[in-house]
Design a protein around this motif. Structure first.
Motif, short mmCIF file in Angstrom:
data_model
loop_
_atom_site.label_atom_id
_atom_site.label_comp_id
_atom_site.label_asym_id
_atom_site.label_seq_id
_atom_site.Cartn_x
_atom_site.Cartn_y
_atom_site.Cartn_z
N GLN A 1 15.09 -23.99 -38.58
CA GLN A 1 15.52 -24.47 -37.27
C GLN A 1 16.47 -23.48 -36.62
OE1 GLN A 1 14.54 -26.33 -34.83
NE2 GLN A 1 14.96 -28.37 -35.67
N GLU A 2 16.20 -23.10 -35.40
CA GLU A 2 17.07 -22.21 -34.65
C GLU A 2 16.91 -22.46 -33.16
OE1 GLU A 2 15.10 -17.99 -34.02
OE2 GLU A 2 14.94 -18.53 -36.16
N GLY A 3 17.93 -22.10 -32.39
CA GLY A 3 17.87 -22.27 -30.96
C GLY A 3 17.07 -21.17 -30.29
N ALA A 4 16.84 -21.35 -29.01
CA ALA A 4 16.09 -20.36 -28.26
C ALA A 4 16.97 -19.17 -27.90
CB ALA A 4 15.53 -20.99 -26.98
N ALA A 5 16.35 -18.01 -27.78
CA ALA A 5 17.04 -16.85 -27.25
C ALA A 5 17.18 -17.00 -25.74
CB ALA A 5 16.28 -15.57 -27.59
N ASN A 6 18.30 -16.58 -25.21
CA ASN A 6 18.54 -16.68 -23.78
C ASN A 6 17.72 -15.65 -23.01
OD1 ASN A 6 20.45 -18.78 -23.96
ND2 ASN A 6 22.06 -17.31 -24.48
N PRO A 7 17.56 -15.84 -21.71
CA PRO A 7 16.84 -14.85 -20.89
C PRO A 7 17.51 -13.48 -20.93
CG PRO A 7 17.12 -16.91 -19.68
CD PRO A 7 17.97 -17.01 -20.91
N GLU A 8 16.70 -12.46 -20.71
CA GLU A 8 17.22 -11.11 -20.51
C GLU A 8 17.47 -10.89 -19.01
OE1 GLU A 8 14.75 -8.08 -22.16
OE2 GLU A 8 14.52 -9.08 -24.11
N ILE A 9 18.52 -10.17 -18.69
CA ILE A 9 18.87 -9.89 -17.31
C ILE A 9 18.93 -8.37 -17.11
CG2 ILE A 9 20.56 -10.23 -15.46
CD1 ILE A 9 19.27 -12.81 -16.40
N VAL A 10 18.33 -7.90 -16.03
CA VAL A 10 18.41 -6.49 -15.67
C VAL A 10 18.98 -6.36 -14.27
CG1 VAL A 10 17.06 -4.45 -15.04
CG2 VAL A 10 16.57 -5.64 -17.17
N ASP A 11 20.06 -5.59 -14.14
CA ASP A 11 20.64 -5.24 -12.85
C ASP A 11 20.32 -3.78 -12.57
OD1 ASP A 11 22.14 -7.70 -12.07
OD2 ASP A 11 23.17 -7.30 -13.96
N SER A 12 19.83 -3.51 -11.37
CA SER A 12 19.38 -2.16 -11.04
C SER A 12 19.96 -1.72 -9.70
CB SER A 12 17.86 -2.10 -10.98
OG SER A 12 17.40 -0.85 -10.53
N ILE A 13 20.43 -0.48 -9.66
CA ILE A 13 20.87 0.15 -8.42
C ILE A 13 20.01 1.39 -8.20
CG2 ILE A 13 22.78 1.31 -7.23
CD1 ILE A 13 24.70 -0.42 -8.81
N GLU A 14 19.49 1.55 -6.97
CA GLU A 14 18.64 2.68 -6.64
C GLU A 14 19.13 3.38 -5.38
OE1 GLU A 14 14.52 1.84 -6.24
OE2 GLU A 14 14.28 1.02 -8.25
N PHE A 15 18.97 4.70 -5.36
CA PHE A 15 19.18 5.51 -4.17
C PHE A 15 17.94 6.39 -4.02
CE2 PHE A 15 23.36 4.62 -5.92
CZ PHE A 15 24.05 4.14 -4.80
N LEU B 1 16.11 7.21 4.15
CA LEU B 1 17.03 7.09 3.04
C LEU B 1 17.22 5.62 2.72
CD1 LEU B 1 19.79 9.58 4.28
CD2 LEU B 1 17.80 10.10 2.85
N PHE B 2 17.33 5.28 1.45
CA PHE B 2 17.51 3.87 1.12
C PHE B 2 18.38 3.71 -0.12
CE2 PHE B 2 13.70 5.10 -1.22
CZ PHE B 2 13.85 4.50 -2.46
N ALA B 3 19.03 2.57 -0.19
CA ALA B 3 19.82 2.18 -1.35
C ALA B 3 19.61 0.69 -1.57
CB ALA B 3 21.31 2.48 -1.14
N SER B 4 19.58 0.27 -2.83
CA SER B 4 19.33 -1.15 -3.09
C SER B 4 19.95 -1.59 -4.40
CB SER B 4 17.82 -1.44 -3.13
OG SER B 4 17.21 -0.82 -4.25
N TYR B 5 20.25 -2.88 -4.45
CA TYR B 5 20.62 -3.55 -5.69
C TYR B 5 19.61 -4.67 -5.89
CZ TYR B 5 22.64 -7.15 -8.65
OH TYR B 5 22.81 -8.10 -9.61
N SER B 6 19.05 -4.77 -7.10
CA SER B 6 18.09 -5.83 -7.39
C SER B 6 18.30 -6.33 -8.81
CB SER B 6 16.65 -5.35 -7.21
OG SER B 6 16.37 -4.27 -8.07
N GLN B 7 17.86 -7.55 -9.04
CA GLN B 7 18.01 -8.16 -10.36
C GLN B 7 16.69 -8.78 -10.78
OE1 GLN B 7 20.27 -12.01 -11.38
NE2 GLN B 7 21.77 -10.43 -11.89
N GLY B 8 16.44 -8.73 -12.07
CA GLY B 8 15.28 -9.40 -12.63
C GLY B 8 15.66 -10.11 -13.91
N PHE B 9 14.82 -11.08 -14.31
CA PHE B 9 15.09 -11.74 -15.59
C PHE B 9 13.80 -12.02 -16.33
CE2 PHE B 9 13.67 -15.70 -13.90
CZ PHE B 9 13.61 -16.63 -14.93
N LYS B 10 13.90 -11.92 -17.64
CA LYS B 10 12.79 -12.25 -18.53
C LYS B 10 13.10 -13.58 -19.18
CE LYS B 10 11.77 -10.13 -22.57
NZ LYS B 10 11.26 -9.08 -23.48
#
Length: 766
Positions: A537-551, A517-526
């Motif tokens: 002229q325009e600024g940059a878009a910020n990174p995307e963030i993904v938070d994930s919880i798994e069971f 059995l396992f459970a986890s929290y992980s994060q990733g970014f683009k």
């Protein structure tokens, strides 16, 4: 979670197909026939070799044996093995990849946009989607890691990662030649082998493949001024070459130097008009594979790379690995958005990319714990140019003055990344263990965009159309960048940087020797990025963030039944999207720019079940369920309806059956794959694919000696028509009437997956 009922006849067909098939390969077939039970599967999802059943990650591993027996030759077909996964050829070419996992990915292949699913070949990151649809050759296995992999794999793996693992050399002299012949004059040839240069120490491996096929359809009409053109649509003409040098001076040291090159000269794909043209005589074709074009049909996607891998087992506890690579890709492509023989909306484009990467990794195994860590450096240049040719519109708006109309966009999005990562798994008790990991990434990006218009047709190269000569002095103004001389002229790139800490925390509990059995929290970014289509002229878009919880639970119930089940919840924040904001100097004008919207959420389930019913019969079931929702955001011009390229559920049922005979081994392999409804674009249902199922069946044969082999394979035997890409430049009013969009025509076009095909394969190895 939304549920849908499948038709009973569909389920019956799926079960019947599953019970009539099976996979197996080479010398492994004999051992498989004598061995009852489940296969032990090794994966490197956590950058070290582990048993699949002991890895607390949702991962699918597809072996060479599975690929051969299923008749799979292209990476995109792997989506049939992995729940909640979309891997499809993009709109205009055979080789450009669209990848989504768990509702997270990136559809637009333009330079500057970062992918949401990482593609790796022998641990080397494939940064751009052009050329990422790989024809499989000398592959040991393909792993699909679902969920954000930001700790061990870094940026741009917020949806997951797909890993292509090459087969190591045996050290013996080997040679293999294989040919395939099939529908639409398919003619494939693969030659692979290896030669020991120094016995037990130095080996040379080689492989070359040619993959050709006639078109599924044709271009019914091509602009008269182009002269004679190849009229095949959806044809295939790809060559791939690999050379590998492996050196094993001792049992503890391994060095691999590899080079590969792929060249795709298939015709540019023409889309299927879903609406008749209101500008010219271009009715809806009879076949979804037929089209029209006002551009040349030739097309080029070319990639090559060189890599160096050094593995050193310093002692029983410590191992070091170094991976260095350089990759380049170049594409010259013709995309006719309107798919008519008139220059209503044509977009010829060039993509030019180059990147280098270096990774130093250390793995240490102690008493009750293990640690993997490393340093990673990445440097990339990603450039391109496209011309939006609206010739008919220009001549209509400016009669007697304009000979056409073009908006040209060109520029570069260049990036540098530096990262350090570490992850440790350690025992808390005999049954309980934990995983702690973290990665720190620093990302720097520079970008510039040139954007302007001309009242004549402009093409990227002088020889793009017959008689066209591009003015070498033609220049479009730089609209995104910096003014280094403070003279009011942009003459340098804009720049920005971001730092991100991506953690992982996991708990694993070994309930018994068969159940984890396992459970986890992980994060990733683009990575953050600049708008490659910027008009100002325009600024940059910020990174995307993904938070994930798994069971999850992984269990081998006995020697016959295996069930791996994962529940997950994803929060996808700061999604990069074209946003609409008021002009600061005129509140009545709205500007489009690349920014960030609130995000989306996805929850779901993945189940992979294997049942070894007898010594010879194995049944596999893979189910993916998704419930996704996009948050409302007032900065988006058109309300978002739902996730693109993401069905609510996927379903795959297959079976394989081994037959021993006096003339060798036969494996019957069949399966049914179903994808629920999905939309191609998040802001429109104009391109909406209804749920569909496809049935595949194959028979593989191998002689008792193992040198001769062959097979016959049928794909999409029910001949389903299903969309995998498209363009929407039309809208509907309240009465349902179609309103012309950019270019002045009702441009609504789609691209389709392969129809029913059958091919025969024969090979000889010694």
């Amino acid at each position: 979670m939304k549920t849908k009922a499948m038709n009973i006849t569909v389920i019956a067909l799926a079960v019947a197909s599953a019970l009539s098939a099976a996979p197996s390969f080479a010398e492994e077939q004999e051992s498989k026939a004598k061995k009852k039970g489940l296969e032990v599967i090794q994966v490197t999802a956590r950058k070290t070799v582990e048993n699949l059943q002991e890895v607390p990650v949702s991962v699918t591993s597809v072996s060479e044996q599975d690929l051969v027996e299923s008749g799979i030759t292209v990476m995109t077909e792997i989506q049939q093995f992995s729940p909640n996964t979309t891997l499809q050829a993009s709109r205009g070419t055979n080789s450009t990849l669209t990848a989504f996992i768990r509702g997270v990915g990136q559809q637009d292949p333009l330079w500057g946009y970062e992918p949401g699913v990482g593609i790796y070949v022998d641990d080397v990151y494939i940064a751009r989607p052009q050329g990422a649809v790989l024809d499989l050759m000398d592959v040991e296995r393909i792993e699909v890691l679902r969920g954000p992999q930001g700790t061990l794999y870094g940026k741009n793996t917020i949806g997951g990662a797909v890993k292509y693992v090459s087969k190591p050399m045996s050290g013996d002299t080997e040679f293999n030649i294989e040919g395939a012949f099939g529908s639409y004059s398919q003619t494939d040839l693969k030659v692979t082998g290896q030669i020991p240069l120094i016995d037990d120490k130095l080996y040379l491996g080689f492989g070359h493949g040619m993959f050709k096929r006639d078109g599924f359809g044709e271009f019914l009409k091509i602009a008269d001024n182009l002269g004679e053109q190849d009229t095949e649509n959806y044809n295939k003409d790809i060559s791939a070459t690999r050379l590998t040098l492996e050196y094993r001076p001792t049992t503890d040291l391994f060095v691999r130097l590899g080079w590969d090159k792929t060249k795709d000269t298939s015709n540019a794909k023409g889309g299927y008009r879903l609406l008749p043209s209101i500008v010219t005589d271009a009715p809806v074709p009879d076949s979804v594979f037929d089209s029209y074009s006002s551009l040349p049909t030739d097309n080029l996607v070319e990639t090559d790379g060189i890599s160096l891998t050094v593995d050193w087992n310093v002692n029983e506890e410590l191992a070091l690995k170094f991976i260095s690579a350089k990759r380049e890709s170049y594409s010259s492509t013709n995309i006719d958005f309107d798919n008519t023989a008139v220059d209503i909306f044509d977009v010829p484009a060039i993509y030019d990319d180059e990147n280098t990467s270096h990774e130093l990794q250390a793995t240490y195994s102690g008493d009750g714990y293990s640690v993997v860590g490393g340093l990673y450096l990445y440097d990339a240049e990603s450039c391109g140019v496209f011309d939006a040719v609206l010739g008919h519109l220009g001549r209509s708006l400016f009669p007697g003055i304009a000979t056409g109309f073009t908006r040209e966009v060109a520029g570069c999005n260049n990036s540098e990344s530096q990262a350090a990562y570490v992850q440790s798994s350690f025992d808390v008790t005999e049954q309980l263990s934990m995983t702690l990991g973290a990665r720190y990434t620093n990302e720097e990006k520079e970008a510039y965009v040139n954007n302007g218009v001309q009242i004549f047709n402009v093409y990227p190269e002088s020889d793009w159309v017959p008689g066209y000569q591009r003015d070498p002095n033609l220049a479009f103004p730089q609209v995104l960048g910096t003014d280094s001389n403070n003279d009011g002229t942009l003459d340098a790139p804009a720049s920005d940087d971001w730092s991100q800490f991506t953690p992982r925390v996991g708990v694993e509990y070994q309930l018994d020797n068969k159940t984890m059995l396992f459970a986890s929290y992980s994060q990733g970014f683009k990575s953050g990025t600049y708008n490659p289509r910027a008009s100002g002229q325009e600024g940059a878009a910020n990174p995307e963030i993904v938070d994930s919880i798994e069971f999850g639970m992984k269990r081998d119930w006995n020697e016959q039944l295996r069930t791996n089940i994962t529940l997950f919840n994803i929060e996808h924040k700061d999604r990069q999207y074209i946003t609409v904001t008021p002009d600061p100097t005129d509140s009545t004008v709205l500007n489009q720019s690349l920014g960030n919207i609130k995000g989306s959420s996805v929850k779901g389930l993945e189940a992979e079940i294997t049942y070894a019913a007898t010594d010879l019969l194995t049944i596999d079931l893979a189910v993916g369920l998704l419930d996704g929702e996009i948050e409302d955001d007032p900065t988006v011009a058109t309300p978002l309806l739902g996730l693109s390229n993401t069905p609510d559920y996927t379903f795959a049922l297959s079976a394989n059956y081994l037959i021993e005979s006096e003339v060798g081994y036969f494996v019957v392999n069949g399966g049914y794959y179903y994808r629920d409804d999905y939309r191609l674009f998040e802001d429109s249902d104009a391109l909406f694919q209804e749920g569909y199922g496809s049935f595949n069946l194959g028979v593989t044969w191998e002689s008792e000696e193992g040198n001769w082999y062959g097979g016959i394979y049928g794909k999409n035997l029910t001949d389903e028509e299903f969309m995998i890409g498209g363009y929407n430049f039309a809208a509907q009013d309240e009465a349902g009437n179609w309103i012309p969009g950019l270019g002045g025509d009702t441009t609504l076009a789609s691209y389709y997956g392969d129809p029913r095909t059958i091919h025969v394969k024969v090979g000889y190895r010694f």
